[in-house]
Design a protein around this motif. Sequence first.
Motif, PDB file in Angstrom:
ATOM      1  N   VAL A  32      20.280  82.297  62.908  1.00 18.51           N
ATOM      2  CA  VAL A  32      21.381  81.533  62.269  1.00 18.51           C
ATOM      3  C   VAL A  32      22.689  82.255  62.589  1.00 18.51           C
ATOM      4  O   VAL A  32      22.823  83.449  62.320  1.00 18.51           O
ATOM      5  CB  VAL A  32      21.184  81.432  60.754  1.00 18.51           C
ATOM      6  N   ILE A  33      23.625  81.558  63.213  1.00 17.56           N
ATOM      7  CA  ILE A  33      24.917  82.150  63.569  1.00 17.56           C
ATOM      8  C   ILE A  33      26.008  81.472  62.729  1.00 17.56           C
ATOM      9  O   ILE A  33      26.270  80.264  62.872  1.00 17.56           O
ATOM     10  CB  ILE A  33      25.197  81.964  65.072  1.00 17.56           C
ATOM     11  N   PRO A  34      26.675  82.214  61.788  1.00 21.37           N
ATOM     12  CA  PRO A  34      27.731  81.610  60.945  1.00 21.37           C
ATOM     13  C   PRO A  34      28.943  81.208  61.792  1.00 21.37           C
ATOM     14  O   PRO A  34      29.215  81.816  62.819  1.00 21.37           O
ATOM     15  CB  PRO A  34      28.071  82.722  59.961  1.00 21.37           C
ATOM     16  N   ASN A  35      29.671  80.177  61.345  1.00 22.99           N
ATOM     17  CA  ASN A  35      30.824  79.712  62.122  1.00 22.99           C
ATOM     18  C   ASN A  35      32.158  79.955  61.413  1.00 22.99           C
ATOM     19  O   ASN A  35      33.185  79.384  61.807  1.00 22.99           O
ATOM     20  CB  ASN A  35      30.671  78.229  62.470  1.00 22.99           C
ATOM     21  N   SER A  36      32.128  80.818  60.352  1.00 24.52           N
ATOM     22  CA  SER A  36      33.419  81.164  59.716  1.00 24.52           C
ATOM     23  C   SER A  36      33.260  82.456  58.931  1.00 24.52           C
ATOM     24  O   SER A  36      32.138  82.811  58.539  1.00 24.52           O
ATOM     25  CB  SER A  36      33.865  80.034  58.773  1.00 24.52           C
ATOM     26  N   PHE A  37      34.376  83.173  58.738  1.00 24.01           N
ATOM     27  CA  PHE A  37      34.421  84.323  57.844  1.00 24.01           C
ATOM     28  C   PHE A  37      35.891  84.575  57.508  1.00 24.01           C
ATOM     29  O   PHE A  37      36.822  84.057  58.159  1.00 24.01           O
ATOM     30  CB  PHE A  37      33.742  85.535  58.485  1.00 24.01           C
ATOM     31  N   SER A  38      36.093  85.397  56.438  1.00 28.01           N
ATOM     32  CA  SER A  38      37.472  85.601  55.950  1.00 28.01           C
ATOM     33  C   SER A  38      37.701  87.086  55.724  1.00 28.01           C
ATOM     34  O   SER A  38      37.449  87.613  54.641  1.00 28.01           O
ATOM     35  CB  SER A  38      37.687  84.817  54.648  1.00 28.01           C
ATOM     36  N   PRO A  39      38.167  87.791  56.753  1.00 28.03           N
ATOM     37  CA  PRO A  39      38.373  89.246  56.634  1.00 28.03           C
ATOM     38  C   PRO A  39      39.693  89.566  55.904  1.00 28.03           C
ATOM     39  O   PRO A  39      40.648  90.059  56.511  1.00 28.03           O
ATOM     40  CB  PRO A  39      38.397  89.692  58.097  1.00 28.03           C
ATOM     41  N   ASN A  40      39.727  89.273  54.564  1.00 26.14           N
ATOM     42  CA  ASN A  40      40.958  89.496  53.795  1.00 26.14           C
ATOM     43  C   ASN A  40      40.846  90.673  52.846  1.00 26.14           C
ATOM     44  O   ASN A  40      41.712  90.884  51.988  1.00 26.14           O
ATOM     45  CB  ASN A  40      41.320  88.234  53.027  1.00 26.14           C
ATOM     46  N   GLY A  41      39.734  91.423  52.948  1.00 26.63           N
ATOM     47  CA  GLY A  41      39.600  92.642  52.164  1.00 26.63           C
ATOM     48  C   GLY A  41      39.141  92.423  50.749  1.00 26.63           C
ATOM     49  O   GLY A  41      39.180  93.366  49.952  1.00 26.63           O
ATOM     50  N   ASP A  42      38.703  91.187  50.382  1.00 34.92           N
ATOM     51  CA  ASP A  42      38.264  90.973  49.003  1.00 34.92           C
ATOM     52  C   ASP A  42      36.795  91.306  48.811  1.00 34.92           C
ATOM     53  O   ASP A  42      36.238  91.092  47.738  1.00 34.92           O
ATOM     54  CB  ASP A  42      38.525  89.512  48.592  1.00 34.92           C
ATOM     55  N   GLY A  43      36.156  91.828  49.896  1.00 35.20           N
ATOM     56  CA  GLY A  43      34.755  92.223  49.783  1.00 35.20           C
ATOM     57  C   GLY A  43      33.780  91.075  49.897  1.00 35.20           C
ATOM     58  O   GLY A  43      32.574  91.280  49.756  1.00 35.20           O
ATOM     59  N   ILE A  44      34.311  89.880  50.143  1.00 33.15           N
ATOM     60  CA  ILE A  44      33.418  88.724  50.266  1.00 33.15           C
ATOM     61  C   ILE A  44      33.615  88.133  51.657  1.00 33.15           C
ATOM     62  O   ILE A  44      34.729  87.760  52.027  1.00 33.15           O
ATOM     63  CB  ILE A  44      33.741  87.665  49.187  1.00 33.15           C
ATOM     64  N   ASN A  45      32.532  88.104  52.422  1.00 35.31           N
ATOM     65  CA  ASN A  45      32.557  87.491  53.761  1.00 35.31           C
ATOM     66  C   ASN A  45      33.655  88.085  54.634  1.00 35.31           C
ATOM     67  O   ASN A  45      34.339  87.396  55.383  1.00 35.31           O
ATOM     68  CB  ASN A  45      32.739  85.955  53.646  1.00 35.31           C
ATOM     69  N   ASP A  58      35.052  92.650  62.464  1.00 36.29           N
ATOM     70  CA  ASP A  58      35.915  92.684  61.276  1.00 36.29           C
ATOM     71  C   ASP A  58      37.178  91.851  61.456  1.00 36.29           C
ATOM     72  O   ASP A  58      38.112  91.937  60.656  1.00 36.29           O
ATOM     73  CB  ASP A  58      36.297  94.125  60.955  1.00 36.29           C
ATOM     74  N   GLY A  59      37.270  91.040  62.530  1.00 34.93           N
ATOM     75  CA  GLY A  59      38.429  90.160  62.739  1.00 34.93           C
ATOM     76  C   GLY A  59      39.621  90.881  63.319  1.00 34.93           C
ATOM     77  O   GLY A  59      40.739  90.336  63.291  1.00 34.93           O
ATOM     78  N   LYS A  60      39.414  92.070  63.879  1.00 35.98           N
ATOM     79  CA  LYS A  60      40.540  92.818  64.437  1.00 35.98           C
ATOM     80  C   LYS A  60      40.387  92.943  65.939  1.00 35.98           C
ATOM     81  O   LYS A  60      39.287  92.862  66.494  1.00 35.98           O
ATOM     82  CB  LYS A  60      40.610  94.212  63.809  1.00 35.98           C
TER      83      LYS A  60
END
Length: 638
Positions: free
Chosen positions: A554-567, A604-606
């Motif tokens: 399973v390959i996820p198609n979104s994430f939110s690297p905003n530092g809130d510890g979730i996804n 990590d979106g960087k």
Amino acid sequence: MCNLLKVLLSSFLVFLSTITFSQQVCNGALGDPVININFGSGTSNFAAPLSTANTNYLYVQDSPDDGEYTIAKSTNGMHNQIGNGWHQIPNHTPNDPNGYMMVVNASENPGIFYQTNISGLCPGTTYEFAAWIINLLNYSGKKPNITFTIETTAGAPVGKYNTNDIEDGPTPKWIQYATTFTTTNQTDLVLKISNSGPGGIGNDIALDDITFRACGPIITSSVNNVPSNISVCEGNSGNYALAANITASTYVDAVYQWQSLTGNIWTDIPGQNTTQTTVNLTGAAIGSYQYRLITAERQNINSVNCRVASDPLTITVTAKFNTIASNNSPTCIGSSVQLSATEGTTFKWTGPNGFTSTDKNPIISNTQFDMAGDYTVTATLNGCASTSTTTLVVLEPFLTTSFTSVETCENNPITLFASGGISYKWLPSESLSSSEIANPIANPKETTTYTVTASNGICSETATVKVIILKNAVADAGADLKALNGYSVILNGKVTGDDVSYFWTPNDYLDDPTKLNPKATPPFDITYTLHAQSNAGCLNSTDDVLVKVYPKIVIPNSFSPNGDGINDYWTIPATEAFTNTRVKITNRYGNLVYQSNGVYKPWDGKFEGKDLPSAVYYYTVYFNEDFETYSGWIFLTR
């Protein structure tokens, strides 16, 4: 032999009074050779050159041309044109394939091509000179015309002998040329051999086996008044009268000496100096005993160069022998029996019912029971009688055989059985330990019907036996399989053999372990074993198959690297099962912003330590060779 070819240079002049020289061969007895020039023998094709005292021709180790010679075993390869060259021949010396001969290509100027000194002659003695010559041409050309000249060592001529033209032709022919002469007071002479014609196209010869031997009267010898060799039986030998009749003798004061052959040497028999003698062979060992009479003028009898000898008389002591009687029985009533004797020239058989025969191997036809019994033979060989030997003839009724069908497992040899014969023949023979015994071991690969013929020499009977081969149980679990977690695969089991049962172990995650092709749904890697069992008692077999289970991808198609510890990371859970994952992520312009090789490191979106803006990015993921490369998009949001 090379020593015989050396010229013995004399330092003084021998006075020659008169020597008579006749163109004929010796008609009487001959002595041992004074000289015997056969040019030697050896292992190489060519021998060393002659002494320059023997010839002034040029020596070559090849095909000689005009004025040249060679010493060779044969002319093979020399001027070997068919119909326009030389005969391809071996040397002349009997029973010596390694012997040499002199091969001469005549010079343009006729003259001497060979000469040698002859020493040790006796005065007042007749000698025979002989030589073997062959015309080498295989076509019509110049004919060789050879002259033999005998001179004193001072060069005074004694006599000549001319061969006249030696014909050529398609068939090679060695010819012996011989003549005789009588000395008065000479002991040393010179032999010169010259070619009377010039060389060029033809006039090419080979020369071999030149001999000088004393020539004497005609000697006719006998043993026990038999003018030939005789044989006697071992243990029956005794005294034997040897006699020689001398005719046409020219000796003034002839003397005689009997000799016996010891090894290869003729030895005088002491005191036996007349034309008759007696030899005693009582108790002599098996073998041949040879005797001869030598004669010469009294003053020359002790010189081997000056005396002549009779042809050898041979007394052969023959070993006692025993002929062995045999026959081909046991055989059937009404058939024929072959009697056999091993040795002899004459035979006398006796047997039941007044049977007699003088054949070596008589046949008794249409046998009946009263013809059975002992048959005796006595044989003779070379005048010697054998001891009588007996053979028993056995007559039997027709034989019987019996066989049944048999079963055996594959690769499990089985013994076949036959009886009633003295010889056997099994077919087919390829899978038998022996095809000619009563009880061979059979090991066929497939069911085979064997036929056996049993025989007692004349009678025979044929029967068959069927060997049924039960195949061993053989399991084939198929090739290893791969599956995704949660999915099923079908096991590809196969079994071969006769009367076979089968099952799978372990039975975990199988819908039916007693099926050849059960459905397997394992959650992890597992090895299944297919068991094949022979119900006929033959060999069993197992085989394994590995089912490799991969996690569900399973390959996820979104994430939110905003530092809130979730996804905060783009994570692919299935990569934990793979050690060499390759992941690439690009922006919408195709620029690489992230890459991971080996153990996957979540993104990590960087890019280069800086946050990338929210956008859609594109990925490719390679797990291993069992999966196609995955590709798609990711939505990064902050």
